[in-house]
Design an enzyme around this catalytic site. Structure first.
Site, PDB file in Angstrom:
ATOM      1  CE  LYS A  56       4.871 -42.527-101.016  1.00  0.00           C
ATOM      2  NZ  LYS A  56       5.039 -42.257 -99.594  1.00  0.00           N
ATOM      3  CD  GLN A 107       3.228 -40.008 -97.312  1.00  0.00           C
ATOM      4  OE1 GLN A 107       3.094 -40.930 -98.102  1.00  0.00           O
ATOM      5  NE2 GLN A 107       4.353 -39.320 -97.207  1.00  0.00           N
ATOM      6  CG  ASP A 114       7.237 -46.286 -96.207  1.00  0.00           C
ATOM      7  OD1 ASP A 114       7.696 -46.123 -97.351  1.00  0.00           O
ATOM      8  OD2 ASP A 114       6.451 -45.484 -95.656  1.00  0.00           O
TER       9      ASP A 114
END
Ligand code: NAP
Length: 284
Positions: free
Chosen positions: A53, A97, A120
């Site tokens: 990422k 995460q 997200d």
């Protein structure tokens, strides 16, 4: 019929180029779009994901920082760090995460992220915005699947029946909402669905998001259907494979996504889209 491939790697490269263009436009206004990523613990898969990422972000000109904390980090400290990032105007996107260590409440942690920085798309405010058709952040995997459908000319899905197999909060449910928003008729299936094949055989579009090999086989697919394979599994040889019996279904479908090289790269690319979008909104 042999289905054409929807090439996730090629489409993701196009999406990244679009993001890079938008990054340059913001930089020209003295805004540097920034993504903050938090990793708690040392889950090996998570370490690989966060590194990609950061690398993906930097490739498009977005800046990204990775903050790593030990698995024992108290939840209160994580929430305090998120609050600081929420308040920092130089940070446009925040990603924690998952999975988090067992002592943490992942829901509480995600809800602590400011919805304006929820790149997200997992916050309840983002899910609610999707539900009622308001601007918000779309979860990256289904967002990427929608972009794949668009890439083959499927924009307005009026009159088409889409079957989504799987109903998780991060894939199946938002996928169904996005298909519905494009006017598809949507059926959502799950482990309690009886006669899955009878439903998938009626579908013009099938999205498989289960996490089990061969959930969708050729006899379950209507000739000419479009098949999107979200699943990530390992075959007997340890190779990455999806939920779909690719070799068989490819003989029946009109379009199909491969695994690897399909939904995975698109998921990564859509995080960059959400991050530049967050920065553009903040700068507007
Ligand atoms: P999940 O939370 O485990 O959800 C799986 C869903 O499949 C559940 O809704 C479950 O039903 C349903 N299901 C299980 N067995 C079934 C069966 N035999 N027939 C019909 N439905 C069945 O998984 P997820 O997080 O959505 O992920 C799904 C897959 O996508 C995994 O392989 C994951 O690794 C992959 N994934 C890939 C990406 C990517 O970027 N490529 C991103 C995210 C996820 P119930 O709700 O009734 O239990």
């Amino acid at each position: 019929m042999t289905a054409q491939l929807i090439d996730g790697n090629a489409l993701a490269a196009t999406v990244r180029a679009e993001v890079a263009h938008r990054v340059q436009a913001l930089q020209a206004r003295d805004v540097q779009p920034h993504l903050s990523i938090i990793l708690v613990g040392d889950n090996p898969a998570s370490q690989v994901y966060v590194r990609s990422k950061v690398a993906d972000s930097q490739q498009t000109g977005l800046s990204a920082t990775l903050e790593r904390y030990p698995a024992e980090l108290p939840q209160a400290e994580l929430l305090a760090r998120i609050a600081a990032l929420n308040a920092d105007p130089a940070v446009h996107g925040i990603l924690v995460q998952l999975p988090l260590p067992p002592h943490m409440d992942a829901h509480a942690v995600i809800e602590a992220i400011a919805p304006a920085k929820d790149v997200d798309g997992f916050h309840v405010a983002s899910a609610g915005a999707l539900m009622v058709g308001q601007p918000g952040f779309r979860p990256c995997t289904p967002y990427g699947c929608m972009r794949m459908l668009q890439s083959i000319g499927l924009h307005d899905l009026r009159g088409r029946h889409a079957v989504v197999i799987g109903r998780s909060n991060i894939v199946g449910k938002p996928m169904a909402m996005m298909l519905l928003a494009q006017n598809a008729t949507v059926t959502v299936c799950h482990s309690g669905t009886s006669d899955l094949a009878a439903l998938t055989r009626q579908a013009d579009i099938v999205v498989a998001a289960v996490g089990k090999r061969n959930v969708l086989t050729a006899d379950m697919v209507k000739p000419g259907a479009v098949v999107i394979d979200v699943g990530m599994n390992r075959d007997d040889a340890g190779k990455l494979c999806g939920d779909v019996d690719f070799a068989g279904v490819r003989q029946v479908a009109s379009w199909i996504t491969p695994v690897p090289g399909g939904v995975g790269p698109m998921t990564r690319a859509m995080l960059l889209v959400n991050t530049i979008e967050a920065a553009e909104r903040a700068a507007a």
